[in-house]
Every structure is written in C-alpha cells, then in structure tokens.
Scaffold this motif. Structure first.
Motif, PDB file in Angstrom:
ATOM      1  N   PRO A 138      46.446  44.803  37.674  1.00  0.00           N
ATOM      2  CA  PRO A 138      45.097  45.212  38.087  1.00  0.00           C
ATOM      3  C   PRO A 138      44.692  44.657  39.461  1.00  0.00           C
ATOM      4  O   PRO A 138      44.042  45.354  40.241  1.00  0.00           O
ATOM      5  N   GLN A 139      45.086  43.427  39.768  1.00  0.00           N
ATOM      6  CA  GLN A 139      44.780  42.869  41.087  1.00  0.00           C
ATOM      7  C   GLN A 139      45.478  43.663  42.185  1.00  0.00           C
ATOM      8  O   GLN A 139      44.886  43.952  43.230  1.00  0.00           O
ATOM      9  N   LEU A 140      46.740  43.994  41.964  1.00  0.00           N
ATOM     10  CA  LEU A 140      47.477  44.780  42.960  1.00  0.00           C
ATOM     11  C   LEU A 140      46.855  46.161  43.136  1.00  0.00           C
ATOM     12  O   LEU A 140      46.706  46.644  44.266  1.00  0.00           O
ATOM     13  N   ALA A 141      46.470  46.782  42.023  1.00  0.00           N
ATOM     14  CA  ALA A 141      45.843  48.105  42.105  1.00  0.00           C
ATOM     15  C   ALA A 141      44.559  48.046  42.920  1.00  0.00           C
ATOM     16  O   ALA A 141      44.306  48.922  43.766  1.00  0.00           O
ATOM     17  N   GLU A 142      43.755  47.027  42.702  1.00  0.00           N
ATOM     18  CA  GLU A 142      42.506  46.886  43.451  1.00  0.00           C
ATOM     19  C   GLU A 142      42.786  46.634  44.933  1.00  0.00           C
ATOM     20  O   GLU A 142      42.149  47.224  45.809  1.00  0.00           O
ATOM     21  N   ALA A 143      43.743  45.748  45.230  1.00  0.00           N
ATOM     22  CA  ALA A 143      44.048  45.414  46.624  1.00  0.00           C
ATOM     23  C   ALA A 143      44.624  46.595  47.387  1.00  0.00           C
ATOM     24  O   ALA A 143      44.320  46.792  48.564  1.00  0.00           O
ATOM     25  N   LEU A 144      45.439  47.393  46.729  1.00  0.00           N
ATOM     26  CA  LEU A 144      46.117  48.501  47.407  1.00  0.00           C
ATOM     27  C   LEU A 144      45.358  49.826  47.342  1.00  0.00           C
ATOM     28  O   LEU A 144      45.455  50.640  48.271  1.00  0.00           O
ATOM     29  N   PHE A 145      44.621  50.051  46.248  1.00  0.00           N
ATOM     30  CA  PHE A 145      44.034  51.375  46.045  1.00  0.00           C
ATOM     31  C   PHE A 145      42.572  51.343  45.625  1.00  0.00           C
ATOM     32  O   PHE A 145      42.023  52.360  45.225  1.00  0.00           O
ATOM     33  N   GLY A 146      41.938  50.180  45.711  1.00  0.00           N
ATOM     34  CA  GLY A 146      40.538  50.063  45.336  1.00  0.00           C
ATOM     35  C   GLY A 146      39.620  50.723  46.352  1.00  0.00           C
ATOM     36  O   GLY A 146      40.061  51.401  47.293  1.00  0.00           O
ATOM     37  N   GLU A 147      38.337  50.497  46.181  1.00  0.00           N
ATOM     38  CA  GLU A 147      37.330  51.098  47.054  1.00  0.00           C
ATOM     39  C   GLU A 147      37.531  50.709  48.520  1.00  0.00           C
ATOM     40  O   GLU A 147      37.335  51.519  49.424  1.00  0.00           O
ATOM     41  N   ARG A 148      37.921  49.445  48.750  1.00  0.00           N
ATOM     42  CA  ARG A 148      38.186  48.961  50.117  1.00  0.00           C
ATOM     43  C   ARG A 148      39.556  48.292  50.140  1.00  0.00           C
ATOM     44  O   ARG A 148      39.660  47.075  50.007  1.00  0.00           O
ATOM     45  N   PRO A 149      40.624  49.072  50.297  1.00  0.00           N
ATOM     46  CA  PRO A 149      41.973  48.486  50.260  1.00  0.00           C
ATOM     47  C   PRO A 149      42.131  47.355  51.280  1.00  0.00           C
ATOM     48  O   PRO A 149      41.713  47.477  52.429  1.00  0.00           O
ATOM     49  N   ALA A 150      42.719  46.267  50.834  1.00  0.00           N
ATOM     50  CA  ALA A 150      42.960  45.117  51.700  1.00  0.00           C
ATOM     51  C   ALA A 150      44.408  45.054  52.162  1.00  0.00           C
ATOM     52  O   ALA A 150      44.747  44.286  53.055  1.00  0.00           O
ATOM     53  N   ALA A 151      45.260  45.829  51.526  1.00  0.00           N
ATOM     54  CA  ALA A 151      46.686  45.800  51.839  1.00  0.00           C
ATOM     55  C   ALA A 151      47.255  47.200  51.627  1.00  0.00           C
ATOM     56  O   ALA A 151      46.608  48.076  51.036  1.00  0.00           O
ATOM     57  N   ASP A 161      53.000  53.454  41.537  1.00  0.00           N
ATOM     58  CA  ASP A 161      54.026  52.464  41.892  1.00  0.00           C
ATOM     59  C   ASP A 161      53.634  51.029  41.537  1.00  0.00           C
ATOM     60  O   ASP A 161      54.447  50.113  41.704  1.00  0.00           O
ATOM     61  N   ILE A 162      52.412  50.811  41.078  1.00  0.00           N
ATOM     62  CA  ILE A 162      51.957  49.438  40.802  1.00  0.00           C
ATOM     63  C   ILE A 162      52.925  48.680  39.889  1.00  0.00           C
ATOM     64  O   ILE A 162      53.308  47.549  40.203  1.00  0.00           O
ATOM     65  N   PRO A 163      53.383  49.245  38.766  1.00  0.00           N
ATOM     66  CA  PRO A 163      54.304  48.474  37.918  1.00  0.00           C
ATOM     67  C   PRO A 163      55.603  48.070  38.620  1.00  0.00           C
ATOM     68  O   PRO A 163      56.073  46.944  38.462  1.00  0.00           O
ATOM     69  N   VAL A 164      56.176  48.964  39.420  1.00  0.00           N
ATOM     70  CA  VAL A 164      57.426  48.622  40.090  1.00  0.00           C
ATOM     71  C   VAL A 164      57.186  47.626  41.227  1.00  0.00           C
ATOM     72  O   VAL A 164      58.007  46.733  41.460  1.00  0.00           O
ATOM     73  N   ILE A 165      56.074  47.755  41.929  1.00  0.00           N
ATOM     74  CA  ILE A 165      55.742  46.763  42.969  1.00  0.00           C
ATOM     75  C   ILE A 165      55.561  45.400  42.324  1.00  0.00           C
ATOM     76  O   ILE A 165      56.098  44.394  42.810  1.00  0.00           O
ATOM     77  N   HIS A 166      54.845  45.357  41.217  1.00  0.00           N
ATOM     78  CA  HIS A 166      54.646  44.091  40.500  1.00  0.00           C
ATOM     79  C   HIS A 166      55.992  43.502  40.066  1.00  0.00           C
ATOM     80  O   HIS A 166      56.232  42.297  40.244  1.00  0.00           O
ATOM     81  N   ALA A 167      56.856  44.324  39.532  1.00  0.00           N
ATOM     82  CA  ALA A 167      58.175  43.842  39.100  1.00  0.00           C
ATOM     83  C   ALA A 167      58.970  43.286  40.280  1.00  0.00           C
ATOM     84  O   ALA A 167      59.607  42.225  40.169  1.00  0.00           O
ATOM     85  N   MET A 168      58.928  43.980  41.421  1.00  0.00           N
ATOM     86  CA  MET A 168      59.687  43.501  42.577  1.00  0.00           C
ATOM     87  C   MET A 168      59.076  42.233  43.178  1.00  0.00           C
ATOM     88  O   MET A 168      59.807  41.392  43.703  1.00  0.00           O
ATOM     89  N   ILE A 169      57.761  42.073  43.092  1.00  0.00           N
ATOM     90  CA  ILE A 169      57.149  40.817  43.528  1.00  0.00           C
ATOM     91  C   ILE A 169      57.679  39.675  42.676  1.00  0.00           C
ATOM     92  O   ILE A 169      58.003  38.603  43.189  1.00  0.00           O
TER      93      ILE A 169
END
Length: 157
Positions: free
Chosen positions: A35-48, A9-17
C-alpha cells in the motif's frame, strides 16, 4: 523491453525491493509495504516513479526514481533510488536499458543530472556504471538521519 510501471506491478516491485535488500545484506531494512508503494507511485500526488524491465513478458528488473533539483544548475534531475535486475537476467542488457531510459527522460525534459548511490563493496555494479561513463563523486559523503536520531532531532523543533 522497458516500460513505465503500472499499479498492477506493485506486487512485483515489492518483491524485487525485498530481493534487493537481501542482496545488499540488509533484509530487515526494507519495511515498505505494497500500500505504501502504491500511494508513492500512483497516489493523488506521486512522489516517485518506476520502470520495469521485461524479458519475454516477464518482469526481470526495475528502476525506482524521483525528481531532485540542482540549485547550481537551476533545473530538475533524476535521483535513482533503486536499480535491480534479478540474478538470472543479469548480463542481458536490462540494467543498461533501464539507465538508458532514465537518461532519455533527462534529455527529453531538460534535466541535467542522473544520480544514484552504490555500496562501496558492490564492485560489479561500480564497474558497470563506470563503463557507461558515470563517475563517482568521491568528494561527497552521504549523511542520513533515521529512526531514533531523526525522531530526537525533530522533537527539538
């Protein structure tokens, strides 16, 4: 239908942002990339975290949120960073369904607050939130440090 976002969903989330930034009249302020959204949402330590609203299998809205903490209540809460429903899908119950899901998560996990900010000029959203029982916290003013002011203050350390 409301579902937890996946990395697909990263591309569609980015588009809606980007769409949300246009709606809020600040398109140049939305600088996050995929890439920033992917890291924040699904990285090793999700922040969001994010949820997607779908209509007939197509994404029509999203909620992006993170945990906060109330020192007074001693428990976590959810801070809703962004709630967006595409214009063609507004009025279809998607925004309410997204908020309902976040409220359900709060209740299930023992969180005692669901909070967010809304622009003062966004009367349709304010009316919508108040109809759900949300109340403005008028005694509080939001402050923010960014860009040069943040850098300058951080350099003093």
């Amino acid at each position: 239908m409301i579902r937890a976002a996946t990395s697909a969903d990263i591309p569609v989330i980015h588009a809606m942002i980007r769409e949300l930034a246009e709606y809020e009249k600040v398109p140049d302020e939305a600088r996050a990339d995929e890439p920033q959204l992917a890291e924040a949402l699904f990285g090793e330590r999700p922040a969001a975290f994010a949820h997607i609203a779908e209509d007939r299998g197509l994404p029509v809205g999203f909620a992006l949120w993170f945990l906060n903490f109330s020192t007074w209540r001693g428990v976590h809460g959810i801070y809703l960073e962004d709630l967006y429903v595409r214009p063609e899908a507004r009025g279809g119950g998607h925004g309410k369904a997204l908020l309902t899901e976040l409220a359900r998560i709060c209740v299930e996990r023992g969180y005692e607050r669901l909070e967010w900010a809304v622009l003062n000029w966004n009367k349709p959203s304010i009316d919508f939130y108040e109809a759900l029982g949300a109340r403005a916290q008028d005694e509080w003013t939001v402050y923010r440090l960014t860009d040069g002011a943040l850098t300058a203050l951080g350099a003093r350390a």
